[in-house]
Design an enzyme around this catalytic site. Sequence first.
Site, short mmCIF file in Angstrom:
data_model
loop_
_atom_site.label_atom_id
_atom_site.label_comp_id
_atom_site.label_asym_id
_atom_site.label_seq_id
_atom_site.Cartn_x
_atom_site.Cartn_y
_atom_site.Cartn_z
N SER A 29 2.36 -10.82 -7.91
CA SER A 29 1.72 -9.98 -8.90
C SER A 29 1.54 -10.76 -10.19
O SER A 29 2.30 -11.69 -10.49
CB SER A 29 2.56 -8.73 -9.17
N ASN A 64 2.92 -0.03 6.75
CA ASN A 64 2.67 1.36 7.12
C ASN A 64 1.93 2.16 6.06
O ASN A 64 1.49 3.28 6.31
CB ASN A 64 3.98 2.07 7.46
N SER A 65 1.74 1.59 4.86
CA SER A 65 1.06 2.34 3.81
C SER A 65 0.41 1.38 2.81
O SER A 65 0.69 0.18 2.79
CB SER A 65 2.04 3.26 3.07
N TYR A 120 11.32 -6.11 -11.44
CA TYR A 120 10.12 -6.31 -10.60
C TYR A 120 9.40 -7.60 -11.00
O TYR A 120 9.00 -8.41 -10.14
CB TYR A 120 9.18 -5.12 -10.76
N GLY A 152 6.09 -4.06 5.57
CA GLY A 152 5.59 -2.94 4.79
C GLY A 152 4.15 -2.59 5.12
O GLY A 152 3.37 -2.23 4.22
N GLY A 203 -0.66 -2.81 2.42
CA GLY A 203 -0.16 -3.35 3.67
C GLY A 203 -0.82 -2.71 4.88
O GLY A 203 -1.16 -3.39 5.85
#
Length: 412
Positions: free
Chosen positions: A257, A130-131, A290, A128, A134
């Site tokens: 998290s 690409n944005s 999550y 991950g 990350g």
Amino acid sequence: MAALKYAGMDDTDSDDELPPGWEERSTKDGWVYYANHDEMKTQWEHPKTGKKKRCAGDLPYGWEQETDEKGQILYVDHINKRTTYFDPRQAFTVEDVVVKPKRYDGNTAALEILQGRDLSDKVVLITGGNSGIGFETAKSFALHGAHVILACRNLSLASKAVTAIQQEWHKARVEAMMCNLASLRSVREFAESFKAKKLPLHILICNAAVCTQPWSLTEDNLESTFQICHLGHFLLVQCLQDVLRRSAPARVVVVSSESHRFTDLLDSCGKVDLALLSPSRKDYWSMLAYNRAKLCNILFSNELNRRLSPHGVTCNALHPGNMMYTSIHRSWWLMTFLFTLARPFTKSMQQGAATTVYCAVAPELEGLGGMYFNNCFRCLPSIQAQDHSSAASLWELSERLVAERSVGIQAL
């Protein structure tokens, strides 16, 4: 005094100021030496004070050490587009003493932690990348010489990320490869493609995640949040653990998290319950899914460290920051609205990437794992996240899930 005057050493106001004909230089590793152009000789001791010194810290961000055609060391300032033979670190020298490690906090940016680090001998794999956090993590490593591989499900976006990094520094070694964590088949194919490159793997960052998305099943018939955040990463590490062991010392970093504190995974018998991890549609709540996946991250990190640390591979988990405006909340308009309101008061993406980078490269963490970090400091996770039996139970369940689906693939 007559002797000093004859040598030209009485013309300065400071003991550290060099006499005429002398020049201060530094070696590749930062030790300061002195060149006497009149007598064509060099020495380690300052010609007036007799003290030895070395440069304090690393090269400033944007600077790179190179060698010219004559073999002399020169310094390139990529930001201001200039070249000099003067080591910029010589503005900050210290006597021959031990320099204590820097202390970082929630305001630290990833590039600060890597300042002056030469990572040209490291291979970094990040999911991950690409944005969001990350991307900042990947960019920070690439700008310091590491060979960075972005493992992403969207190759088009990943290619744009590669271009953006290379536009910032043309020498950046970064590439994108297809890896969809929602497909165990894709994870296995990625692992084989990576191994075919015959590269080492020094840092593996399990960063990719989804949050607040509607209930859906993956092609492996598992709830998508659980598979993308945990099981896909579990299989990825399983497939690459032999490469990690050959590359030791190596590190695995798992982005979790603080949300892990607000849930549990156990059934009435104290075992990790698959019905909680991969619930049916009627039992699904996106935030709870999550939270459970993030708890899985820490349990997985702890058990992975227990199993691989004897082989030179350590693993730590971390919390990157609260309510940072990334694309992770894009599936639910309400969360996007709340994150937008909180945006002025939260960390930047560079600050969000700092703890990941710290866990990946901090010298003081060499050989140490099984810990949880927040704001570049070690802290205690929830009680269940510290439970060894829960970690072992989750590992066994994860092994069974990927093994069952491997049999299905082989039968096709």
